[in-house]
Design an enzyme around this catalytic site. Structure first.
Site, PDB file in Angstrom:
ATOM      1  N   CYS A 158       0.842  -1.207   0.000  1.00  0.00           N
ATOM      2  CA  CYS A 158       0.000   0.000   0.000  1.00  0.00           C
ATOM      3  C   CYS A 158       0.871   1.249   0.000  1.00  0.00           C
ATOM      4  O   CYS A 158       1.422   1.644   1.028  1.00  0.00           O
ATOM      5  CB  CYS A 158      -0.933  -0.011   1.212  1.00  0.00           C
ATOM      6  SG  CYS A 158      -1.954   1.479   1.329  1.00  0.00           S
TER       7      CYS A 158
ATOM      8  N   CYS B  60      -0.413   4.152   2.173  1.00  0.00           N
ATOM      9  CA  CYS B  60      -0.167   3.966   3.607  1.00  0.00           C
ATOM     10  C   CYS B  60       1.307   4.203   3.939  1.00  0.00           C
ATOM     11  O   CYS B  60       1.629   4.879   4.904  1.00  0.00           O
ATOM     12  CB  CYS B  60      -0.499   2.539   4.047  1.00  0.00           C
ATOM     13  SG  CYS B  60      -1.990   1.866   3.331  1.00  0.00           S
ATOM     14  N   ASP B  61       2.206   3.612   3.154  1.00  0.00           N
ATOM     15  CA  ASP B  61       3.613   3.556   3.573  1.00  0.00           C
ATOM     16  C   ASP B  61       4.555   4.455   2.775  1.00  0.00           C
ATOM     17  O   ASP B  61       5.655   4.750   3.243  1.00  0.00           O
ATOM     18  CB  ASP B  61       4.112   2.102   3.479  1.00  0.00           C
ATOM     19  CG  ASP B  61       3.305   1.180   4.394  1.00  0.00           C
ATOM     20  OD1 ASP B  61       2.859   1.665   5.448  1.00  0.00           O
ATOM     21  OD2 ASP B  61       3.117   0.006   4.051  1.00  0.00           O
TER      22      ASP B  61
END
Ligand code: NDP
Length: 368
Positions: free
Chosen positions: A148, A151-152
């Site tokens: 992701c 997200c990261d």
């Protein structure tokens, strides 16, 4: 053979952000929800709490200015759901019968009937299954390997570093384009010489000068060190069989997601990939009384906060349904628990016995 029976008004399947938010809302509405989730199983890759349980820093969940650990965030969700009386059951569900209400769920030990069902079983990212990909300590998952980018990608370790994205679909193009905000360079490794992604997404990536495509190539291994995390990938050209190494600080696997919907095949409407289809203005599936929220019905946003948002919607929809109020269906009409159908143009109500009455208060009163 199931030995115990349970009767409920609301049963929720899944304990990620969507399921637990649905539990918080329906528990606060005094509906005493029962939340069922699969037990932790390393082989089947299930873990109560959903995908955030395999994430480290969550920096984009509102309300946590300094960020929060994925498992710690899910623990907070769970405690909040418990506080209002959610009952938890960790069992594999063997079968679900949605052909009539109450719906029937069977596990090894229980036979559970329920008036409404909220499905929050999520979707699982697909993985390559190569050395170095598994979660720390077995590999570099969570320490440079991710599924992701939203997200990261913004994490400090990826800033101004070369990164790798694996895949040739829309997700890979979207992730690669997004990562160019932070990375010094993004390599897209694709196993063929043609992309699967839609033309518009391809064009965006192909014209981005920070993105370089590596065609006809598979990632054979993710390389790294315990402290530093990912340091590179070992590649193999599938045409020439040549091997090479590419230094990078992060690997984003973007080869698709699999919605966890096998239990509902043949009973609920799904798209080609298996995502549940919900109504435009509600979380209703095609079966009245069955609602779906979170990633199991969303292949677009896939964020913890959007999952939590749709979890809230599903609980409000179930509450509305149990209160005998109409709920919008994917077909465009609205349906009540008494099986009354409000037509798409809102002009008429078709009752369970097939009779039709106008949906205007004065006209309906005249007919009564
Ligand atoms: P897709 O299934 O469309 O693409 C997966 C990609 O990964 C393919 O290029 C495939 O290669 C490759 N792949 C699969 N398995 C492997 C493997 N084992 N090794 C190497 N490569 C592999 O998945 P997406 O997640 O990209 O998209 C899913 C759906 O979501 C699509 O309908 C897409 O349009 C939609 N979507 C839409 C977005 C948007 O419009 N903003 C954003 C993201 C997704 P190959 O091509 O050779 O099969």
């Amino acid at each position: 053979m199931p030995t115990q029976t349970l009767d409920r008004e609301v049963v929720i399947i899944g304990s990620g952000p969507a399921g637990l938010t649905a539990a918080i809302y329906s528990a606060r509405a005094s509906l005493k929800p029962l939340l069922i989730d699969a037990p932790a199983d390393a082989e089947k890759q299930t873990v109560p709490g959903g995908q955030l349980m395999i994430t480290t820093d969550v920096e984009n969940y509102p309300g946590f200015a300094k960020g929060i650990d994925g498992p710690a965030l899910m623990e907070e969700f769970r405690k909040q759901a418990e506080r209002f009386g959610t009952e938890f059951l960790e069992e594999w569900i063997d079968s679900v019968d949605l052909s009539e209400r109450p719906f029937l769920l069977k596990t090894r030990n229980y036979e559970i009937s329920t008036q409404t069902l909220i499905i929050a079983t999520g979707a699982s990212a697909m993985w390559l299954g190569i050395p170095g990909e598994a979660k720390v300590p077995d590999g570099f998952g969570g320490n440079g390997v991710s599924a992701c980018a939203t997200c990261d990608g913004p994490l400090p370790g990826f800033r101004n570093q070369p990164l790798v994205v694996v895949g040739g679909g829309d997700t890979a193009m979207e992730e690669a384009t997004f990562l160019t905000r932070y990375a010094s360079k993004v390599y897209v490794i694709h196993r063929r010489d043609k992309l699967r992604a839609s033309k518009i997404m391809q064009d965006k990536a192909l014209h981005n000068e920070k993105i370089e495509f590596v065609w006809n190539t598979e990632v054979e291994e993710i390389l790294g060190e315990d402290q530093a995390g990912v340091t590179g990938v070992r590649l193999r050209n599938v045409v020439t069989n040549d091997e090479s190494r590419l230094p990078c600080s992060g690997v984003f696997i973007a080869i698709g997601h699999k919605p966890n919907t096998a239990l509902f095949k043949g009973q609920l409407d799904m798209d080609d990939i298996g995502y549940l289809i919900t109504a435009h203005r509600s979380t209703a599936t095609n079966v009245p009384g069955v609602f779906a929220c979170g990633d199991v019905q969303d292949n677009c946003y896939r964020q913890a906060v959007t999952a939590a948002g749709t979890g809230c919607m599903a609980a409000l929809d179930a509450e509305r349904f149990l209160d005998h109020l109409p709920v919008a269906m994917p077909s465009g009409e609205e349906v009540t628990i008494e099986d009354e159908h409000v037509t798409e143009d809102h002009q008429a109500i078709i009752r369970a016995d097939g009779s039709m009455i106008p949906n205007h208060p004065e006209m309906a009163a005249k007919e009564e």
